[in-house]
Design a protein around this motif. Structure first.
Motif, short mmCIF file in Angstrom:
data_model
loop_
_atom_site.label_atom_id
_atom_site.label_comp_id
_atom_site.label_asym_id
_atom_site.label_seq_id
_atom_site.Cartn_x
_atom_site.Cartn_y
_atom_site.Cartn_z
N ARG A 268 0.82 -1.21 0.00
CA ARG A 268 0.00 0.00 0.00
C ARG A 268 0.85 1.26 0.00
N GLU A 269 1.95 1.25 0.73
CA GLU A 269 2.78 2.45 0.90
C GLU A 269 3.96 2.50 -0.06
N ARG A 270 3.98 1.61 -1.06
CA ARG A 270 5.20 1.50 -1.88
C ARG A 270 5.53 2.77 -2.64
N ASN A 271 4.52 3.56 -3.01
CA ASN A 271 4.76 4.79 -3.76
C ASN A 271 4.69 6.04 -2.90
N ASN A 272 4.45 5.87 -1.61
CA ASN A 272 4.35 7.02 -0.72
C ASN A 272 5.70 7.29 -0.06
N PRO A 273 5.96 8.53 0.32
CA PRO A 273 7.21 8.82 1.04
C PRO A 273 7.30 8.02 2.33
N VAL A 274 8.50 7.56 2.62
CA VAL A 274 8.70 6.76 3.82
C VAL A 274 8.62 7.65 5.05
N LYS A 275 7.87 7.20 6.04
CA LYS A 275 7.80 7.94 7.29
C LYS A 275 9.19 8.03 7.90
N GLU A 276 9.52 9.19 8.41
CA GLU A 276 10.86 9.42 8.97
C GLU A 276 11.21 8.37 10.01
N ALA A 277 12.42 7.85 9.94
CA ALA A 277 12.87 6.85 10.91
C ALA A 277 12.79 7.42 12.31
N PRO A 278 12.36 6.61 13.27
CA PRO A 278 12.17 7.12 14.62
C PRO A 278 13.47 7.48 15.30
N GLY A 279 13.36 8.30 16.34
CA GLY A 279 14.50 8.56 17.21
C GLY A 279 14.69 7.39 18.15
N ASN A 280 15.26 7.65 19.31
CA ASN A 280 15.51 6.53 20.21
C ASN A 280 14.24 6.01 20.85
N GLU A 281 13.20 6.83 20.98
CA GLU A 281 11.89 6.43 21.52
C GLU A 281 11.99 5.75 22.89
N GLY A 282 13.05 6.03 23.61
CA GLY A 282 13.25 5.40 24.90
C GLY A 282 14.33 4.34 24.88
N ILE A 283 14.97 4.13 23.74
CA ILE A 283 16.04 3.13 23.64
C ILE A 283 17.35 3.71 24.17
N GLU A 284 17.89 3.08 25.18
CA GLU A 284 19.19 3.47 25.72
C GLU A 284 20.28 2.48 25.34
N SER A 285 19.89 1.28 24.93
CA SER A 285 20.87 0.24 24.62
C SER A 285 20.20 -0.83 23.76
N LEU A 286 21.00 -1.54 23.01
CA LEU A 286 20.53 -2.72 22.28
C LEU A 286 21.20 -3.98 22.77
N GLY A 287 21.84 -3.90 23.93
CA GLY A 287 22.47 -5.08 24.52
C GLY A 287 23.83 -5.33 23.93
N VAL A 288 24.00 -6.49 23.33
CA VAL A 288 25.30 -6.89 22.80
C VAL A 288 25.55 -6.24 21.45
N LYS A 289 26.80 -6.30 20.99
CA LYS A 289 27.15 -5.83 19.66
C LYS A 289 26.67 -6.84 18.61
N LYS A 290 26.67 -6.41 17.36
CA LYS A 290 26.15 -7.28 16.29
C LYS A 290 26.98 -8.56 16.17
N PRO A 460 13.59 1.64 5.08
CA PRO A 460 12.31 1.99 4.46
C PRO A 460 11.35 0.82 4.35
N VAL A 461 11.85 -0.36 4.00
CA VAL A 461 10.96 -1.53 3.87
C VAL A 461 10.27 -1.82 5.20
N TYR A 462 11.03 -1.81 6.26
CA TYR A 462 10.47 -2.08 7.59
C TYR A 462 9.48 -1.00 7.99
N ARG A 463 9.80 0.27 7.72
CA ARG A 463 8.91 1.36 8.12
C ARG A 463 7.57 1.27 7.38
N ARG A 464 7.60 0.84 6.11
CA ARG A 464 6.36 0.70 5.36
C ARG A 464 5.54 -0.49 5.85
N ALA A 465 6.22 -1.56 6.27
CA ALA A 465 5.52 -2.77 6.71
C ALA A 465 5.03 -2.67 8.16
#
Length: 540
Positions: A268-290, A460-465
């Motif tokens: 549905r959103e494939r031709n629409n501008p992608v919503k801006e990627a979020p900020g931290n939204e409360g994220i202080e850490s992601l735990g371990v490194k990749k 962008p793919v994740y933000r649209r889905a």
């Protein structure tokens, strides 16, 4: 002559300043707004035409200055400043280890009602009341847990601690959420043969707890649906997911529905501008490194393969080798299950109770049915019996686990203690083999996935889905309201009274804003009261 020329030049400067007060005022205001307090340069403007040209030349410089200020805004505080605007984004609570301990130590003892009720509790406490993170971030963590193997509410409990205080925070929040149910189910499994689980007061208490648990799920379903389904398409996705999840209980239905929802909004959103990627939204850490996350995922798969090979080709079910069989059965089950405790139960009963085809002649036809092998051989003590316990013992443990706080996966502790006791093995060994076996894969996967999710969530793919994924995920909670309602009515000694207790719990939490743990305890007390006065009314 030179001295007179300098004096005339100075008088010309003063006359020009007198003629151009508006220009000075604008320059001064611009300097103040941009945060510069340096003195203004002195310039002579012999004509209004030159002055207008100078203003035009200055304009691009001011624009670039504005951009410079915005790019150097205080990202940590969520504040972006420029000359013309002040954008203040929400600031989420900074959390300490003491905060995590204080919240989860109580939650672990009051989280009744199963995985859907746990998600409702998390949403009420950590999003609405404490503001630890944004609503959208919480829904992303919930959807992530639904798409990964393992118990969803358990993975979310670990993830909440990870995003606030890293690895140690995740271990602290997750273990505090699990340990009350672990302790109680271990003790109950050890003493399973001596306890009367048909006691009326206990059944009434469990019925009251379950009724309020369903009420919490209903409140969460309503709130989350309103926030995640703002348009017609997402509402339809929510409905489709709820209907299919209620009708089918396959292990793959939950991740399949979430993937379907994401695909719909992605198209549905494939031709629409992608919503801006979020900020931290409360994220202080992601735990371990990749890199460490990748190692954890490799460890998960490696342990699974090694355990299967050892059980099927090397170690027999005898002596200490039985412990490996118990671990492999539960670890394999925990690695292929998606969604929550209700989905894992059919797989677990197939592991602990073995079945055989029993055939008999009826009206000239041979009719076969599957029966437990101890029924087939006539006695549980028969040496040919491969079952680890009886069906009745398993179902008793299921009923107890549903009345206990924490994840339904804690039934693994009950099964491990009971199996070990009947096999003559130390009960603690049995609990460790089955409990760590069932929980281990989900914990390894959530810790290993979070660092990759932190990057992927901005694509962008994740933000649209994402809107469709969230709508479908909430649809699973809507389905849980009705399936849990059925179970409460069927298992309660006073079905309609149990529903009335659930209504009381709903009003306490949603209308009077009572704390969810308090409402759950009140529900249990009302259940005991219902048993004491023999409220077995069922509407005719």
């Amino acid at each position: 002559a030179a001295g007179q020329g300098e004096q005339e030049q100075e008088r010309a400067k003063e006359e020009n300043f007198t003629r151009c007060p508006a220009r000075m005022s604008a320059d001064e205001e611009g300097k103040k707004d941009s945060g510069h307090e340096q003195p203004l340069p002195i310039q002579v403007h012999p004509s209004s035409d030159e002055d207008a040209a100078r203003r035009s030349d200055d304009a691009p410089n001011r624009e670039s200055e504005d951009v410079h200020l915005t790019n150097n805004s205080d990202v940590r505080l969520g504040v972006s400043e420029s000359k013309n605007s002040l954008d203040v984004s929400p600031k989420y609570l900074e959390v300490s280890y003491q905060d995590i301990f204080r919240q989860f130590i109580l939650l672990g003892w009051t989280a009744f009602g199963g995985p859907a009720a746990h998600i409702a509790l998390f949403q009420k406490i950590f999003i609405e009341r404490l503001n630890w993170m944004s609503h959208s971030l919480f829904m992303e963590l919930f959807a992530l847990g639904q798409c990964l193997p393992g118990p969803t509410s358990t993975q979310v409990s670990f993830a909440i601690g990870v995003v606030k205080k890293g690895i140690l925070g995740g271990l602290l929040s997750g273990m505090l959420f699990q340990y009350p149910g672990l302790l109680m189910m271990s003790v109950i499994g050890y003493a399973a043969d001596q306890v009367d689980w048909q006691n009326g007061a206990l059944k009434g208490f469990a019925s009251g707890l379950g009724a309020v648990g369903v009420a919490l799920v209903a409140g969460a379903a309503l709130t989350l649906s309103q926030k995640t389904c703002p348009d017609r398409e997402t509402r339809i996705l929510n409905l489709i997911a709820a209907v299919l999840a209620y009708m089918f209980s396959s292990a793959w239905i939950f991740p399949s529905l979430i993937a379907f929802g994401g695909l719909v909004t992605l198209i549905r959103e494939r031709n629409n501008p992608v919503k801006e990627a979020p900020g931290n939204e409360g994220i202080e850490s992601l735990g371990v490194k990749k890199v460490t996350g990748a190692i954890l995922l490799i460890v998960w798969i490696s342990v699974l393969v090694i355990a299967i090979v050892l059980r099927t080709s090397v170690i027999k079910y005898e002596g200490s080798g039985r412990v490996l069989w118990w671990f492999e059965s539960f670890y394999r089950t925990g690695s292929i299950i998606f969604g929550g405790g209700q989905v894992v139960l059919p797989l677990l009963v197939q592991e602990v109770v073995q079945y055989k085809d029993l055939c008999a002649e009826e009206a000239g036809k041979t009719v076969c049915s599957k029966v437990p092998d101890y029924t087939y051989y006539g006695s549980f003590s028969n040496p040919n019996v491969q079952s680890w316990m009886t069906e009745e013992q398993f179902l008793a443990g299921l009923g107890i686990a549903q009345a206990m706080p924490g994840p339904l996966f804690n039934i693994a502790a009950y099964l491990g203690a009971l199996t070990a006791s009947q096999a003559g093995v130390n009960a603690i060994v049995g609990v460790c083999a089955t409990w760590f076996g069932l929980f281990g894969p989900g914990v390894l996967v959530i810790f290993g996935t979070l660092p990759f999710w932190g990057v992927f969530r901005k694509q962008p793919v994740y933000r649209r889905a994402l809107p469709g994924m969230n709508a479908a995920a909430v649809g699973l909670i809507v389905a849980a309201v009705f399936s849990l309602y059925d179970k409460v009515r069927q298992s309660s000694p006073f079905p309609d009274t149990a529903v009335a207790i659930g209504l009381i719990g709903f009003v306490l939490v949603e209308i009077f804003k009572a704390p969810a743990p308090l409402a759950i305890v009140i529900g249990g007390i009302l259940g005991i009261f219902g048993w004491a006065v023999k409220l077995k009314w069922v509407a005719g």
